[in-house]
Scaffold this active site. Structure first.
Site, mmCIF file in Angstrom:
data_model
loop_
_atom_site.group_PDB
_atom_site.id
_atom_site.type_symbol
_atom_site.label_atom_id
_atom_site.label_comp_id
_atom_site.label_asym_id
_atom_site.label_seq_id
_atom_site.Cartn_x
_atom_site.Cartn_y
_atom_site.Cartn_z
ATOM 1 N N HIS A 192 7.489 20.933 45.139
ATOM 2 C CA HIS A 192 8.132 21.236 43.861
ATOM 3 C C HIS A 192 7.110 21.592 42.796
ATOM 4 O O HIS A 192 7.305 21.321 41.616
ATOM 5 C CB HIS A 192 8.969 20.037 43.391
ATOM 6 C CG HIS A 192 10.167 19.781 44.262
ATOM 7 N ND1 HIS A 192 11.398 20.344 44.033
ATOM 8 C CD2 HIS A 192 10.292 19.028 45.374
ATOM 9 C CE1 HIS A 192 12.244 19.936 44.976
ATOM 10 N NE2 HIS A 192 11.609 19.151 45.799
ATOM 11 N N ASN A 211 18.684 17.893 43.999
ATOM 12 C CA ASN A 211 18.468 19.285 44.414
ATOM 13 C C ASN A 211 19.731 20.082 44.133
ATOM 14 O O ASN A 211 20.748 19.515 43.745
ATOM 15 C CB ASN A 211 18.195 19.335 45.935
ATOM 16 C CG ASN A 211 16.716 19.127 46.245
ATOM 17 O OD1 ASN A 211 15.861 19.198 45.374
ATOM 18 N ND2 ASN A 211 16.421 18.846 47.500
HETATM 19 FE FE1 HDE Z 1 11.052 14.811 46.598
HETATM 20 N N1 HDE Z 1 9.198 14.457 46.007
HETATM 21 N N2 HDE Z 1 10.778 13.674 48.201
HETATM 22 N N3 HDE Z 1 12.940 15.130 47.249
HETATM 23 N N4 HDE Z 1 11.378 15.817 44.967
HETATM 24 C C1 HDE Z 1 8.592 14.953 44.881
HETATM 25 O O1 HDE Z 1 7.191 13.657 43.488
HETATM 26 C C2 HDE Z 1 9.731 12.831 48.417
HETATM 27 C C3 HDE Z 1 13.540 14.654 48.398
HETATM 28 C C4 HDE Z 1 12.587 16.294 44.512
HETATM 29 O O2 HDE Z 1 10.403 18.185 38.919
HETATM 30 C C5 HDE Z 1 7.220 14.414 44.685
HETATM 31 O O3 HDE Z 1 6.442 13.960 41.379
HETATM 32 C C6 HDE Z 1 9.895 12.079 49.625
HETATM 33 C C7 HDE Z 1 14.962 14.739 48.335
HETATM 34 C C8 HDE Z 1 12.428 16.943 43.262
HETATM 35 O O4 HDE Z 1 8.795 16.680 38.946
HETATM 36 C C9 HDE Z 1 7.017 13.518 45.867
HETATM 37 C C10 HDE Z 1 11.063 12.512 50.180
HETATM 38 C C11 HDE Z 1 15.238 15.312 47.116
HETATM 39 C C12 HDE Z 1 11.084 16.857 42.945
HETATM 40 C C13 HDE Z 1 8.348 13.578 46.560
HETATM 41 C C14 HDE Z 1 11.604 13.478 49.286
HETATM 42 C C15 HDE Z 1 13.973 15.544 46.461
HETATM 43 C C16 HDE Z 1 10.454 16.135 44.003
HETATM 44 C C17 HDE Z 1 6.147 15.452 44.525
HETATM 45 C C18 HDE Z 1 11.679 12.076 51.488
HETATM 46 C C19 HDE Z 1 16.585 15.701 46.532
HETATM 47 C C20 HDE Z 1 10.384 17.440 41.711
HETATM 48 C C21 HDE Z 1 5.765 15.420 43.099
HETATM 49 C C22 HDE Z 1 12.135 10.704 51.433
HETATM 50 C C23 HDE Z 1 17.571 14.656 46.580
HETATM 51 C C24 HDE Z 1 10.521 16.519 40.558
HETATM 52 C C25 HDE Z 1 6.466 14.299 42.539
HETATM 53 C C26 HDE Z 1 9.858 17.173 39.367
HETATM 54 C C27 HDE Z 1 9.091 15.788 44.013
HETATM 55 C C28 HDE Z 1 8.581 12.767 47.587
HETATM 56 C C29 HDE Z 1 12.794 14.222 49.550
HETATM 57 C C30 HDE Z 1 13.876 16.203 45.188
HETATM 58 C C31 HDE Z 1 5.874 13.923 46.787
HETATM 59 C C32 HDE Z 1 8.903 11.048 50.175
HETATM 60 C C33 HDE Z 1 15.929 14.300 49.416
HETATM 61 C C34 HDE Z 1 13.527 17.612 42.463
HETATM 62 O O5 HDE Z 1 6.729 12.229 45.441
#
Ligand code: HDE
Length: 487
Positions: A56, A130
């Site tokens: 992201h 999302n």
């Molecule tokens: Fe993320 N996700 N994600 N994700 N995600 C990040 O956090 C993570 C998942 C989502 O605008 C990270 O600050 C794991 C689902 C958004 O700053 C990180 C898993 C959904 C954003 C991270 C998921 C999301 C992130 C990277 C599996 C929708 C941007 C930078 C369990 C429901 C937020 C950060 C923003 C960002 C981890 C899966 C949405 C790496 C471990 C499911 C919108 O921490």
């Protein structure tokens, strides 16, 4: 002292005499190390970039407000910001793509992040979703592997469809989300023409301690529109920031995008008997079984003043849950509750919640002290431990989480249901004829460059199990035949 109020200064406020010429020994002489302004400018410039988000990374943000429109909602949650119709809460949203780097194109086929920070009077509530109601996988332990396939090949440093389809064909739970992704909603016309979803099942708790499961739906008042694939490719080259620009210009021109927020309310006990696992984020919950109830309306009406300060430094975490809103046992959500705060500490530091965009509107009172970039007075001379007899801040029992029963043995276990086909098959059959044609074309074009027929055939089996026509059409598009073993 000069009364020039607009004079240039160093970061320490010292007026700068000359910003065009370095100090040298004689006009052609070497530069003097005492030219502190030169040293500070160059050294700060080297440190302008902070680590981009590991996923992201490319995003666009906007400020706005959320207004409750339904008085009934307080029946299900004691969350103060949802307590009565008409109550308004400031919020900030960040939209994003998933796989691309910070400078990558907006108009690519990818889910879109839909991260909302509500600045409530009981602290920040982050709903980090999302534009799709589901996800590719359902256990956090697979997330780093999945994202590695979406990024660059370790040798070529190129995007690599072989990794993508090898992983998806070996992870059948991904079929539902890749169907969304390769449909019209995988390539939104703009960030304003897409819905947002919490994706996971969350828990709401009301004043009487009664718990309910909820699924969040932000429904765009602009409608949902896909972007033509050829136009998207053209824009990716000509204007890689097309979505970012569209959102900024719409708000700048007073054309404020808005979304209605609905929830599906699911009685707590239903998790034991419902036909689908409520905590499997690769599955949706039927609106026939649990209709959507309107909660309120989100309006984006202010652009960031400064992109880096407000968008790049914004920090969202699913762990920011205010009283009345709690986590469900969804393994993905549980993993995320750790991961986001960890990502912020790495990217923005231990005191990232003191950065203005992340600061709550209510007073922070705790015993956390020190750490880099501590800029809030560090608690002054107030007590640094608890319990204490000094009238320091103490816990508030009414904010305790809602107790819930747990059972079973500690073990690494797979989900019960291996039915990864019914819901994607239903999604396929729900599509209109031309949507289905576009879906098939998108899948075939994406899979064609895959070198291994074994991977292609493995994936075709999944399509076929969801819907035989679907499997046959993809196989035909790839010049292959559906394996007899699956018929
Ligand atoms: Fe993320 N996700 N994600 N994700 N995600 C990040 O956090 C993570 C998942 C989502 O605008 C990270 O600050 C794991 C689902 C958004 O700053 C990180 C898993 C959904 C954003 C991270 C998921 C999301 C992130 C990277 C599996 C929708 C941007 C930078 C369990 C429901 C937020 C950060 C923003 C960002 C981890 C899966 C949405 C790496 C471990 C499911 C919108 O921490």
């Amino acid at each position: 002292m000069s009364n020039n109020k607009n004079r240039l200064t160093t970061a320490s406020g010292i007026p700068v005499g000359d910003n065009q010429n370095s100090v040298t020994a004689g006009s052609n002489g070497p530069v003097l190390i005492q030219d502190f302004h030169l040293l500070e400018k160059l050294a700060h410039f080297n440190r302008e970039r902070i680590p981009e988000r590991v996923v992201h990374a490319k995003g666009a943000g906007a400020h706005g407000y959320f207004e409750v429109t339904n008085d009934e909602i307080s029946k299900y949650t004691k969350a103060d910001f949802l307590s009565e119709a008409g109550k308004r809460t400031d919020m900030f949203i960040r939209f994003s793509t998933v796989a691309g780097e910070l400078g990558s194109a907006d108009t690519v086929r990818d889910p879109r992040g839909f991260a909302v920070k509500f600045y409530t009077e009981e602290g920040n509530y982050d709903l980090v979703g999302n534009n799709t109601p589901i996800f590719f996988i359902r256990d956090a332990i697979k997330f780093p592997d999945f994202i590695h396939t979406q990024k660059r090949h370790p040798q070529t440093h190129l995007k690599d469809v072989n990794m993508v389809w090898d992983f998806w064909s070996l992870s059948p739970e991904s079929l539902h989300q890749i169907t969304y992704l390769h449909g019209d909603r995988g390539l939104p016309a703009t960030l304003r023409h897409m819905n947002g979803y919490g994706s996971h099942t969350y828990k709401w708790v009301n004043d009487q301690g009664e718990a309910f499961w909820v699924k969040y739906h932000f429904i765009s008042e602009q409608g949902v529109k896909g972007l033509d694939v050829d136009l998207a490719d053209k824009l990716a080259g000509e204007n890689p920031d097309y979505h970012t620009e569209d959102l900024y210009n719409a708000i700048d021109q007073g054309d404020f995008p808005a979304w209605k927020l609905y929830v599906q309310i699911i009685p707590y006990e239903d998790y034991k008997t419902y036909k689908w696992d409520l905590f499997d984020v690769t599955k949706t919950v039927s609106q026939k079984d649990y209709p959507r109830i309107e909660v309120g309306r989100m309006v984006l009406n202010r652009n960031p003043e400064n992109y880096f300060a407000e968008v790049e430094q914004s920090a969202f975490t699913p762990g920011n849950l205010v009283p009345g809103i709690e986590a469900s046992p969804d393994k993905m959500l549980q993993g995320r509750i750790f991961s986001y705060g960890d990502a912020h500490r790495y990217r923005l530091g231990a005191n990232n919640q003191q950065i203005p965009i992340n600061r709550p509107v209510n007073e922070v009172k705790n015993y956390q002290r020190d750490g880099a970039m501590r800029v809030d007075g560090n608690g002054g001379n107030t007590p640094v431990y608890e319990p204490n007899s000094l009238n320091g801040p103490a816990e508030d029992i009414t904010s305790k989480g809602n107790p819930f029963e747990v059972h079973g043995v500690a073990d690494s276990v797979a989900y019960d249901s291996e039915d990864h086909y019914t819901q994607p098959g239903d999604l396929y059959r729900l599509m209109s004829v031309d949507e289905r044609d576009r879906l098939i074309e998108n899948f075939v074009n994406h899979m064609k460059p895959v070198e291994s027929d074994e991977i292609k055939l493995r994936q075709i089996e999944h399509f076929y199990k969801a819907d035989p026509e679907w499997g046959e059409r993809i196989a035909q598009g790839l010049g292959l035949a559906v394996p007899e073993s699956v018929k």
